[in-house]
Design a protein around this motif. Structure first.
Motif, PDB file in Angstrom:
ATOM      1  N   PHE A  35       0.818  -1.206   0.000  1.00 27.67           N
ATOM      2  CA  PHE A  35       0.000   0.000   0.000  1.00 27.67           C
ATOM      3  C   PHE A  35       0.860   1.269   0.000  1.00 27.67           C
ATOM      4  N   SER A  36       2.095   1.179   0.525  1.00 26.58           N
ATOM      5  CA  SER A  36       2.970   2.361   0.574  1.00 26.58           C
ATOM      6  C   SER A  36       3.351   2.813  -0.837  1.00 26.58           C
ATOM      7  N   LEU A 224      -1.308 -11.831 -12.740  1.00 28.76           N
ATOM      8  CA  LEU A 224      -2.305 -10.755 -12.690  1.00 28.76           C
ATOM      9  C   LEU A 224      -1.827  -9.655 -11.747  1.00 28.76           C
ATOM     10  N   VAL A 225      -2.352  -8.466 -11.935  1.00 27.39           N
ATOM     11  CA  VAL A 225      -2.063  -7.345 -11.024  1.00 27.39           C
ATOM     12  C   VAL A 225      -2.540  -7.715  -9.620  1.00 27.39           C
ATOM     13  N   LYS A 226      -1.777  -7.282  -8.609  1.00 25.09           N
ATOM     14  CA  LYS A 226      -2.133  -7.621  -7.223  1.00 25.09           C
ATOM     15  C   LYS A 226      -2.271  -6.349  -6.390  1.00 25.09           C
ATOM     16  N   VAL A 227      -3.500  -5.859  -6.274  1.00 26.42           N
ATOM     17  CA  VAL A 227      -3.797  -4.678  -5.463  1.00 26.42           C
ATOM     18  C   VAL A 227      -4.371  -5.149  -4.133  1.00 26.42           C
ATOM     19  N   PRO A 228      -3.930  -4.576  -2.995  1.00 28.37           N
ATOM     20  CA  PRO A 228      -4.516  -4.959  -1.703  1.00 28.37           C
ATOM     21  C   PRO A 228      -6.027  -4.736  -1.699  1.00 28.37           C
ATOM     22  N   VAL A 229      -6.778  -5.729  -1.208  1.00 27.85           N
ATOM     23  CA  VAL A 229      -8.244  -5.637  -1.180  1.00 27.85           C
ATOM     24  C   VAL A 229      -8.709  -5.508   0.269  1.00 27.85           C
ATOM     25  N   PRO A 230      -9.082  -4.285   0.708  1.00 23.77           N
ATOM     26  CA  PRO A 230      -9.574  -4.118   2.078  1.00 23.77           C
ATOM     27  C   PRO A 230     -10.976  -4.694   2.223  1.00 23.77           C
ATOM     28  N   GLU A 231     -11.255  -5.297   3.373  1.00 23.29           N
ATOM     29  CA  GLU A 231     -12.560  -5.910   3.602  1.00 23.29           C
ATOM     30  C   GLU A 231     -13.594  -4.882   4.054  1.00 23.29           C
ATOM     31  N   ASP A 235     -10.655  -1.335   7.526  1.00 25.08           N
ATOM     32  CA  ASP A 235      -9.503  -2.103   7.059  1.00 25.08           C
ATOM     33  C   ASP A 235      -8.667  -1.271   6.087  1.00 25.08           C
ATOM     34  N   PHE A 236      -9.352  -0.483   5.266  1.00 22.00           N
ATOM     35  CA  PHE A 236      -8.645   0.399   4.336  1.00 22.00           C
ATOM     36  C   PHE A 236      -7.818   1.431   5.105  1.00 22.00           C
ATOM     37  N   GLY A 237      -8.410   2.019   6.138  1.00 13.81           N
ATOM     38  CA  GLY A 237      -7.707   3.022   6.939  1.00 13.81           C
ATOM     39  C   GLY A 237      -6.528   2.460   7.688  1.00 13.81           C
ATOM     40  N   SER A 238      -6.608   1.176   8.048  1.00 20.04           N
ATOM     41  CA  SER A 238      -5.512   0.557   8.813  1.00 20.04           C
ATOM     42  C   SER A 238      -4.250   0.358   7.972  1.00 20.04           C
ATOM     43  N   VAL A 342      -9.843   2.093  -3.904  1.00 20.48           N
ATOM     44  CA  VAL A 342     -10.923   2.168  -2.913  1.00 20.48           C
ATOM     45  C   VAL A 342     -12.167   1.422  -3.400  1.00 20.48           C
ATOM     46  N   THR A 343     -12.461   1.538  -4.694  1.00 24.26           N
ATOM     47  CA  THR A 343     -13.757   1.034  -5.196  1.00 24.26           C
ATOM     48  C   THR A 343     -13.690  -0.278  -5.964  1.00 24.26           C
ATOM     49  N   ILE A 344     -12.671  -0.485  -6.785  1.00 20.69           N
ATOM     50  CA  ILE A 344     -12.673  -1.680  -7.648  1.00 20.69           C
ATOM     51  C   ILE A 344     -11.361  -2.483  -7.577  1.00 20.69           C
ATOM     52  N   PRO A 345     -10.819  -2.715  -6.381  1.00 21.68           N
ATOM     53  CA  PRO A 345      -9.561  -3.475  -6.320  1.00 21.68           C
ATOM     54  C   PRO A 345      -9.702  -4.898  -6.862  1.00 21.68           C
ATOM     55  N   VAL A 346     -10.874  -5.490  -6.697  1.00 18.60           N
ATOM     56  CA  VAL A 346     -11.075  -6.867  -7.177  1.00 18.60           C
ATOM     57  C   VAL A 346     -11.006  -6.915  -8.699  1.00 18.60           C
ATOM     58  N   LEU A 347     -11.604  -5.925  -9.364  1.00 23.86           N
ATOM     59  CA  LEU A 347     -11.560  -5.875 -10.826  1.00 23.86           C
ATOM     60  C   LEU A 347     -10.137  -5.605 -11.330  1.00 23.86           C
TER      61      LEU A 347
END
Length: 525
Positions: A35-36, A224-231, A235-238, A342-347
């Protein structure tokens, strides 16, 4: 700023797709949280892009700092390392205030062009494994010697054991889409200039990855691209980390901060120079303002858990090659990274790296076109040698070492030319004088020229007649005056007559050249 949205928006989409895996890959290589890298990409786009005076440069985490960051995190820990990033940013602001941005202008054009071509070759070589489905190494690793002990070419050999048919298909079709879109379709109808070809290629890649799951032509998850997926939002703020300012008194933190400031500033200034050369409109970036922008970006990035930021040529060149016109493109790419994570990390995690490899193949080729090599060769050795040495150094070491080698060759070339061009000497027969020589000194003669001048004077035969013309000379190094005074003594022993010609007249066999030049109002340094 918003006059060219029809060009800036498509370019920002391309840069977004190029920057996303680079941000993640560089974070991985730096031993930092994934995430950094995204934080640095967002800040580099939105904050630095807004403050910077560069119209086409794109900032974000840089591969050139990965080794420094990796060592610093291992020594200090991530929380204390962030303090060093903040310190580095503050020092960059100080450099901008002190007008240190002028440093970038002291790098020869041949070296900057060599840097661009070298980066183009590296981009091309480093994407070949991704194009074939071999993804052991991170996306942003641009150095020749890699963190796992391999190098650029050994990875190409390793790739042969891991070829993925699905990745190869995606790469080939994506390249066809990109080339067809740019060279044919964009000239047929306006719609093809509004919708960027790289976006079409990415959509194709995502659809292919979804349709080919659980088949022999599937795209493996590792490709595939690997973006962190907050639950959740919590979790996103952490994922944000804050610096431990209790380490502000730690000398190692300050050493790291100074190192980041110097290396990041140098890389930025070089990339600014390179991006300005690629700019079709040849706009000039205010370099001191760029240091202020980068410093502000690094302070904010460090405060919220991001990696150090520099202007980066891979993203900048992708931006320029995609037709961007203003800084809006860089700002939008940062906004797109923020919205997407924030919105489409899974995609996003459905995008094959093979598609991005195809996009970067095109970028790399445009930076290192064969026509560029032909053009530099025609300019002669003084331009071609620094150009080629810079490329070889970058491809086989890293960016800064390659530029240093090219700069060294450029300086040596200048010294050699200065050695040759300090004077002009020729022999002629004049009436009954057979050994008559004429030497014309240049406008500026420095200590670098004393070897050449001393050699010519030493080789004059006995009983010669020398006309020494200093009519055009305005600036003389004291070393040259000493050589001439010493030669006057030898000249008497060899029966050499010296006639000194200046704007005021002629003097034969002067007893002191220093006195003569002072009377002639020549500047002796």
């Amino acid at each position: 700023m918003f006059k060219y949205l029809n060009k800036d928006i498509p370019a920002s989409i391309v840069v977004f797709f190029v920057a996303l895996p680079l941000c993640l890959g560089i974070a991985l290589a730096s031993g930092a949280p994934a995430f950094s890298g995204l934080i640095a990409g967002i800040i580099g786009g939105v904050v630095v892009g807004a403050i910077s005076g560069s119209q086409l440069g794109v900032s974000g985490p840089a591969a050139g700092l990965a080794v420094i960051v990796l060592g610093a995190i291992a020594t200090l820990g991530f929380d204390q390392f962030l303090v060093a990033v903040v310190i580095g940013g503050a020092l960059q602001i100080l450099l901008g205030i002190l007008r240190a941005g002028v440093i970038g202008y002291y790098f020869p054009s041949a070296v900057i062009k060599g840097m661009l071509a070298g980066i183009g070759i590296i981009i091309f070589l480093k994407q070949i494994p991704h194009a074939f489905g071999y993804d052991k190494d991170y996306e942003g690793e641009l150095e020749f010697f890699q963190s796992d002990g391999e190098n650029t070419f050994s990875e190409l050999i390793n790739m042969l054991d891991y070829i993925s048919p699905g990745a190869v298909i995606v790469t080939i079709i994506s390249l066809i889409i990109l080339l067809l879109w740019e060279n044919v379709l964009s000239k047929k109808h306006k719609i093809f200039t509004i919708i960027p070809g790289p976006l079409v290629a990415v959509v194709f890649g995502v659809v292919y990855a979804m349709l080919m799951q659980d088949t022999s032509l599937e795209i493996a998850e590792a490709h595939l691209v690997k973006v962190p997926v907050p639950e959740s939002l919590k979790d996103f703020g952490s994922q944000f980390t804050f610096p431990d300012f209790s380490a502000i008194s730690n000398m190692k933190v300050w050493v790291t901060g100074v190192t980041i400031a110097i290396v990041a500033s140098l890389e930025t200034l070089l990339c600014v120079e390179a991006a300005d050369k690629l700019d079709p409109h040849k706009r000039v970036t205010p370099t001191n303002r760029e240091l202020l922008a980068q410093g502000t970006g690094n302070i904010i990035s460090g405060l919220i858990g991001g990696l150090p930021i520099t202007q980066v040529i891979v993203r900048s060149s992708a931006n320029i090659q995609s037709g961007a016109r203003t800084k809006v493109s860089a700002i939008l790419h940062g906004i797109f990274i923020l919205i997407s994570v924030v919105t489409i990390p899974v995609l996003l995690n459905k995008i094959p790296l093979a598609v991005l490899a195809a996009i970067l193949f095109v970028v790399g080729y445009k930076l290192a076109k064969p026509s560029l090599f032909k053009h530099m060769y025609k300019l002669g050795k003084a331009q071609f040698l620094p150009f080629v040495i810079t490329i070889i150094g970058i491809v086989f070491t890293d960016l800064l070492i390659g530029i240093g080698l090219g700069l060294a060759v450029g300086i040596i070339t200048i010294l050699l030319n200065s050695y040759k061009n300090s004077h002009f000497l020729h022999k002629e027969k004049f009436n009954d004088i057979n050994n008559k020589f004429k030497m014309n000194l240049a406008e500026e003669v420095t200590f670098l020229n004393k070897g050449a001048i001393n050699r010519e004077l030493h080789n004059l035969p006995k009983n010669a007649y020398l006309e020494l013309d200093v009519t055009k000379t305005k600036w003389l190094d004291y070393d040259i005056v000493e050589i001439l005074d010493e030669f006057a003594i030898r000249a008497k022993e060899k029966n050499i007559t010296i006639q000194l010609i200046s704007q005021r007249g002629t003097v034969e066999n002067p007893t002191s050249y220093k006195v003569f030049f002072e009377k002639e109002k020549k500047e002796i340094i």
